[in-house]
Design an enzyme around this catalytic site. Sequence first.
Site, PDB file in Angstrom:
ATOM      1  N   THR A  53     -74.944 -66.524 -50.436  1.00 49.03           N
ATOM      2  CA  THR A  53     -74.691 -66.127 -51.823  1.00 49.03           C
ATOM      3  C   THR A  53     -73.707 -64.969 -51.911  1.00 49.03           C
ATOM      4  OG1 THR A  53     -76.776 -64.892 -51.685  1.00 49.03           O
ATOM      5  CG2 THR A  53     -76.821 -67.000 -52.832  1.00 49.03           C
TER       6      THR A  53
ATOM      7  N   TYR B 100     -84.530 -70.586 -59.913  1.00 44.06           N
ATOM      8  CA  TYR B 100     -84.781 -70.903 -61.322  1.00 44.06           C
ATOM      9  C   TYR B 100     -86.017 -71.777 -61.539  1.00 44.06           C
ATOM     10  CZ  TYR B 100     -84.030 -71.972 -66.236  1.00 44.06           C
ATOM     11  OH  TYR B 100     -84.202 -72.075 -67.585  1.00 44.06           O
TER      12      TYR B 100
ATOM     13  N   TYR C 152     -84.916 -68.612 -46.312  1.00 40.65           N
ATOM     14  CA  TYR C 152     -84.344 -67.403 -46.924  1.00 40.65           C
ATOM     15  C   TYR C 152     -85.153 -67.088 -48.167  1.00 40.65           C
ATOM     16  CZ  TYR C 152     -80.812 -64.292 -49.061  1.00 40.65           C
ATOM     17  OH  TYR C 152     -80.140 -63.233 -49.643  1.00 40.65           O
TER      18      TYR C 152
ATOM     19  N   ARG D 265     -83.379 -62.972 -56.533  1.00 42.49           N
ATOM     20  CA  ARG D 265     -82.374 -63.920 -56.986  1.00 42.49           C
ATOM     21  C   ARG D 265     -82.979 -65.255 -57.421  1.00 42.49           C
ATOM     22  NH1 ARG D 265     -76.849 -63.412 -55.999  1.00 42.49           N
ATOM     23  NH2 ARG D 265     -76.223 -61.527 -54.883  1.00 42.49           N
TER      24      ARG D 265
ATOM     25  N   LYS E 287     -85.152 -65.278 -43.080  1.00 43.18           N
ATOM     26  CA  LYS E 287     -84.500 -64.068 -43.565  1.00 43.18           C
ATOM     27  C   LYS E 287     -85.359 -63.569 -44.709  1.00 43.18           C
ATOM     28  CE  LYS E 287     -80.332 -62.398 -45.946  1.00 43.18           C
ATOM     29  NZ  LYS E 287     -79.025 -62.780 -46.560  1.00 43.18           N
TER      30      LYS E 287
ATOM     31  N   ILE F 232     -79.645 -59.879 -41.452  1.00 44.12           N
ATOM     32  CA  ILE F 232     -78.464 -60.550 -41.993  1.00 44.12           C
ATOM     33  C   ILE F 232     -77.966 -59.656 -43.113  1.00 44.12           C
ATOM     34  CG2 ILE F 232     -77.577 -62.569 -43.203  1.00 44.12           C
ATOM     35  CD1 ILE F 232     -79.555 -64.268 -41.620  1.00 44.12           C
TER      36      ILE F 232
END
Length: 300
Positions: free
Chosen positions: A49, A112, A138, A143, A167, A209
């Site tokens: 992202t 979402y 992840y 987000r 992650k 990361i």
Amino acid sequence: MSLRDTLKGTGVALVTPFKENEEIDFEAYGKLIDFVIHGGVEYLVVLGTTGETPTISKAEKIEILQYTYDKVGSTVPIVVGIGGNNTKEVINDIETYPLQHAAAILSASPHYSKPSQEGLFTHYKLLSEAASKPIILYNVPGRTASNIAADTTIRLANECSNIMGIKEASGNMIQCFHILKNRPSEFLVTSGDDHLALSLIAAGMDGVISVAANCFPRDFSEMVRLCLRSEFNSAKGLLFKMLQGFDLLFVENNPAGVKAVLAELGIIENYLRLPLVPLSATHHNKVKEYLESLKIFQAL
């Protein structure tokens, strides 16, 4: 060698440089790759992202991947970001992207839709069955608006042989501790939060990361290596040196702060694709002041 060994240390979530006409700037992208590899990072993460992938077409993503493979060769491992909130589409991407030179796939949890824990488990289980490369979960609820619970992470690690790491960017230290306590021995756990990397490696994580490693690869990757050797006093000095920089990278949005720093370093031009816009003038001036305080220009 296990994925946990291959991806120990600092991975950098690369930005995607653009030209003024919004085309991908591959010359600048190549300069960035050279900058971070020469700075000592252990591996690259492409199409995350931070690379503004929501605004990049599939054709462009494949072009970026192929360029990265050709540029990097076998110098460092490459992790490829493939995620989304349409499970069938993510599977199609996994099956059709050129992944022959990838060490692993980094797949952000569905955004979402806010699936249940069972929905998250089933989503990732199907991805693992489709993938020819190891999958790294992840978890970034800031987000995606949903959290992969520690129990779900451990369940996926134990029941899906192709899911080999996570992650973790929840910012929830207690959740991280439960994952570290209960993970299988070869399961990679890496931080997704630059600010917390030192603390989380101290608790047992295998590295990070990083967004900040785009800008400060030498200091950041050395900080992580010091942490992995339990030399925390030395690592703390580097953390405090970079701390204001971390704050500025995320003050408005990611990667506006990163691109402002890289533009000041002369590596890329300061262009983003809408809906993201460059850092405001006020904060960009703070970036300049911070870089001047580091005397980073003389060190390059």
